[in-house]
Design an enzyme around this catalytic site. Structure first.
Site, short mmCIF file in Angstrom:
data_model
loop_
_atom_site.label_atom_id
_atom_site.label_comp_id
_atom_site.label_asym_id
_atom_site.label_seq_id
_atom_site.Cartn_x
_atom_site.Cartn_y
_atom_site.Cartn_z
N GLU A 81 0.84 -1.19 0.00
CA GLU A 81 0.00 0.00 0.00
C GLU A 81 0.88 1.25 0.00
O GLU A 81 0.42 2.34 0.27
CB GLU A 81 -0.97 0.00 1.17
CG GLU A 81 -0.34 -0.05 2.54
CD GLU A 81 -1.36 0.14 3.64
OE1 GLU A 81 -1.98 1.21 3.66
OE2 GLU A 81 -1.53 -0.78 4.47
N CYS A 113 -3.39 -3.34 4.66
CA CYS A 113 -2.48 -4.37 5.20
C CYS A 113 -2.91 -5.79 4.85
O CYS A 113 -2.19 -6.74 5.14
CB CYS A 113 -2.39 -4.24 6.72
SG CYS A 113 -1.80 -2.65 7.24
N HIS A 235 -2.11 -9.47 12.52
CA HIS A 235 -1.53 -8.26 11.95
C HIS A 235 -1.18 -7.34 13.12
O HIS A 235 -2.00 -7.12 14.01
CB HIS A 235 -2.54 -7.59 11.01
CG HIS A 235 -2.18 -6.17 10.69
ND1 HIS A 235 -0.95 -5.86 10.14
CD2 HIS A 235 -2.83 -5.00 10.87
CE1 HIS A 235 -0.89 -4.55 9.98
NE2 HIS A 235 -2.01 -4.00 10.42
P1 HMG Z 1 -2.64 7.50 21.07
O1 HMG Z 1 -3.70 8.54 21.25
O2 HMG Z 1 -1.27 7.97 20.75
O3 HMG Z 1 -2.46 6.58 22.31
O4 HMG Z 1 -3.17 6.55 19.91
P2 HMG Z 1 -3.46 6.26 23.56
O5 HMG Z 1 -3.67 7.47 24.39
O6 HMG Z 1 -4.64 5.52 23.03
O7 HMG Z 1 -2.51 5.27 24.37
C1 HMG Z 1 -2.11 4.05 23.80
C2 HMG Z 1 -2.00 3.04 24.94
O8 HMG Z 1 -0.88 3.40 25.77
C3 HMG Z 1 -3.22 3.02 25.87
O9 HMG Z 1 -3.44 1.68 26.24
C4 HMG Z 1 -2.75 3.81 27.08
O10 HMG Z 1 -3.44 3.48 28.28
C5 HMG Z 1 -1.30 3.38 27.14
P3 HMG Z 1 -4.88 0.98 26.00
O11 HMG Z 1 -5.87 1.79 26.70
O12 HMG Z 1 -5.10 1.03 24.48
O13 HMG Z 1 -4.69 -0.39 26.49
N1 HMG Z 1 -0.42 4.30 27.88
C6 HMG Z 1 0.56 3.89 28.71
N2 HMG Z 1 0.95 2.65 29.09
C7 HMG Z 1 2.02 2.55 29.94
N3 HMG Z 1 2.67 3.63 30.44
C8 HMG Z 1 2.31 4.89 30.10
C9 HMG Z 1 1.20 5.05 29.20
N4 HMG Z 1 0.58 6.12 28.65
C10 HMG Z 1 -0.41 5.65 27.85
N5 HMG Z 1 2.97 5.93 30.59
C11 HMG Z 1 -3.03 4.86 18.23
C12 HMG Z 1 -2.67 5.26 19.67
C13 HMG Z 1 -2.65 3.41 18.02
C14 HMG Z 1 -4.52 5.05 18.01
C15 HMG Z 1 -2.22 5.78 17.26
O14 HMG Z 1 -0.86 5.50 17.41
C16 HMG Z 1 -2.61 5.60 15.81
O15 HMG Z 1 -3.55 6.24 15.32
N6 HMG Z 1 -1.89 4.69 15.06
C17 HMG Z 1 -2.16 4.43 13.65
C18 HMG Z 1 -3.43 3.60 13.45
C19 HMG Z 1 -3.30 2.20 13.97
O16 HMG Z 1 -2.22 1.67 14.18
N7 HMG Z 1 -4.46 1.50 14.13
C20 HMG Z 1 -4.48 0.12 14.55
C21 HMG Z 1 -5.69 -0.68 14.00
S1 HMG Z 1 -5.94 -0.40 12.26
C22 HMG Z 1 -4.76 -1.44 11.48
O17 HMG Z 1 -4.20 -2.30 12.07
C23 HMG Z 1 -4.51 -1.16 10.03
C24 HMG Z 1 -3.23 -0.42 9.72
O18 HMG Z 1 -2.12 -1.28 9.84
C25 HMG Z 1 -3.31 0.17 8.30
C26 HMG Z 1 -3.64 -0.76 7.15
O19 HMG Z 1 -4.40 -1.70 7.24
O20 HMG Z 1 -3.15 -0.44 6.06
C27 HMG Z 1 -3.00 0.76 10.65
#
Ligand code: HMG
Length: 391
Positions: A81, A113, A235
């Site tokens: 992609e 993906c 994935h």
């Molecule tokens: P964010 O706002 O940066 O993070 O978004 P958050 O506030 O949701 O925190 C992430 C986790 O860290 C949370 O845990 C927090 O509690 C924890 P959870 O509640 O999820 O269990 N946290 C801590 N833990 C330990 N110590 C600390 C601490 N602080 C916070 N101090 C997000 C995270 C993944 C949404 C963002 O990075 C993002 O948008 N990423 C890109 C999209 C993505 O990866 N999506 C995944 C599913 S879609 C997919 O897999 C397809 C994809 O590969 C694309 C394709 O198919 O082509 C993406």
């Protein structure tokens, strides 16, 4: 006797630089544990200017050709992609770089993906039609989000190459698949953008729902029962996503998702992704290689595979490692591959990103950075110029 079709060989490649996420955390104003524990990511691969999906894909595939030669390969299916051209398939460049015959069919596939899994299934269908032939599947991607966005911590890059054949030496692709497709805008990249639009929280919940739907379809089609799986590969856009997905699957199947159970089922599949980052189409198969390299003997025991591509398409299926598969692995080489990446500072990474071409900058020649066999030496008259350096 039923014809067994599957993965005869599987190899991975990644990019030149490694960005330690401990350097990114202060820039985002967060504790490193948010990335290390919360997302399960420690390091991400950053590609050099003279690397792209073609050089990574060719580097993965070259390992397979060095071992098995090219005999019988009639098709290259290149899933990505991070396409470098809206018309010409990356597979055509790979055919040339690898010196494959002009009688090889070369094509590119896309569905976020999920594309690597589509390629694997299509390859198996081609082999079923011509069991003497082999198909080279390549899944290669560079995940780059907007600078300073929350997705930046989940970037990465890698390629996986698989040789698909009858009587495979690594794993049989089991015949049952559960599929789920739904038109949803969780992550997408219009052709005029170099980075995706993403609704991160929505993407996580859509992924989890897709796991459930794909599993239910798999069950309805008479696949293995849940207790038969010896390992689980998901994935991994970030490694904690596998934990979230497996928690959902355990709950659907009436099992408690305790921390020891999650670790036992998933730890081996996360070693490489944790230090590479998201490699989109390649990620599930990087997870499979990690699981095979680090796990116990899985001979004859089905490994569950969950492929998810935003937008979205998901597939639940399984592979069953065959006797002797451990002799085919490259565990030491894979670990060395990751360890050999050159550490990059945050400023160095940021400069690379700021200098990245937007696709209409005219002719350019790239400095030699990669130590890999294949490099993108430049672009002239909108034509990409690749070099294969004999070793
Ligand atoms: P964010 O706002 O940066 O993070 O978004 P958050 O506030 O949701 O925190 C992430 C986790 O860290 C949370 O845990 C927090 O509690 C924890 P959870 O509640 O999820 O269990 N946290 C801590 N833990 C330990 N110590 C600390 C601490 N602080 C916070 N101090 C997000 C995270 C993944 C949404 C963002 O990075 C993002 O948008 N990423 C890109 C999209 C993505 O990866 N999506 C995944 C599913 S879609 C997919 O897999 C397809 C994809 O590969 C694309 C394709 O198919 O082509 C993406």
């Amino acid at each position: 006797m039923t014809l067994q079709i599957g993965i005869h060989d599987i190899a991975i490649a990644t990019g030149h630089y490694a960005l330690d996420l401990a350097l990114l955390a202060p820039v985002h104003g967060v504790d490193f544990d948010k990335f290390r524990v919360g997302l399960g990511q420690e390091v991400q691969t950053v590609v050099a200017p003279d690397e792209d999906i073609v050089t990574l894909g060719a580097a993965a595939a070259q390992q397979i050709l060095a071992r098995h030669g090219s005999e019988g390969i009639h098709t290259i299916l290149f899933a990505t992609e991070s396409g470098i051209d809206a018309s010409k398939a990356a597979a055509v460049y790979v055919q040339d770089l690898l010196g494959l015959p002009s009688t090889v069919r070369a094509v590119e596939l896309k569905q976020a993906c999920y594309g690597g899994t589509a390629a694997l299934q299509l390859a198996a269908a081609l082999v079923a039609r011509d069991p003497g032939g082999r198909v080279l599947v390549i899944a290669s991607d560079i995940a780059a989000y907007d600078l300073d966005s929350s997705g930046e911590s989940t970037q990465g890059a890698a390629a996986v190459a698989m040789l698909v054949s009858a009587e495979p030496a690594v794993a049989v692709l089991d015949p049952v698949s559960g599929v789920f497709t739904s038109n949803v805008m969780d992550f997408w990249r219009p052709t005029y953008r170099s980075t995706p639009r993403v609704d991160g929280k929505l993407s996580i919940s859509v992924y989890l729902d897709a796991v459930e739907h794909a599993w239910k379809d798999y069950e309805a089609k008479g696949g293995h029962s849940f207790t038969e799986f010896a390992a689980f590969c998901y994935h991994q856009p970030f490694t904690r996503m596998a934990y979230k997905a497996h928690t959902r699957l355990l709950e659907i199947n009436g099992c408690a998702a305790t921390p020891p159970r999650l670790e036992a089922d998933l730890a081996t599949t996360t070693h490489y992704n944790r230090r590479i980052g998201n490699s989109y189409t390649a990620s599930l198969y990087v997870g499979l290689v990690s699981s095979l390299d680090h796990g116990e003997d899985l001979t004859g025991r089905p490994v569950a595979m969950l492929s998810y591509g935003s937008g979205c398409v998901a597939e639940f299926f399984s592979v069953t490692p065959v006797a002797g598969y451990r002799d085919q692995l490259r565990a030491d080489a894979n670990r060395s591959l990751l360890a050999a990446r050159e550490p990059i500072t945050y400023d160095g990474y940021r400069q690379l990103r700021m200098r990245a071409r937007n696709g209409s900058d005219g002719d350019v020649a790239f400095d030699t950075v990669t130590t890999g066999r294949f490099r993108l030496s430049g672009v002239s008259d909108d034509k990409r110029i690749y070099l294969s350096l004999a070793r």
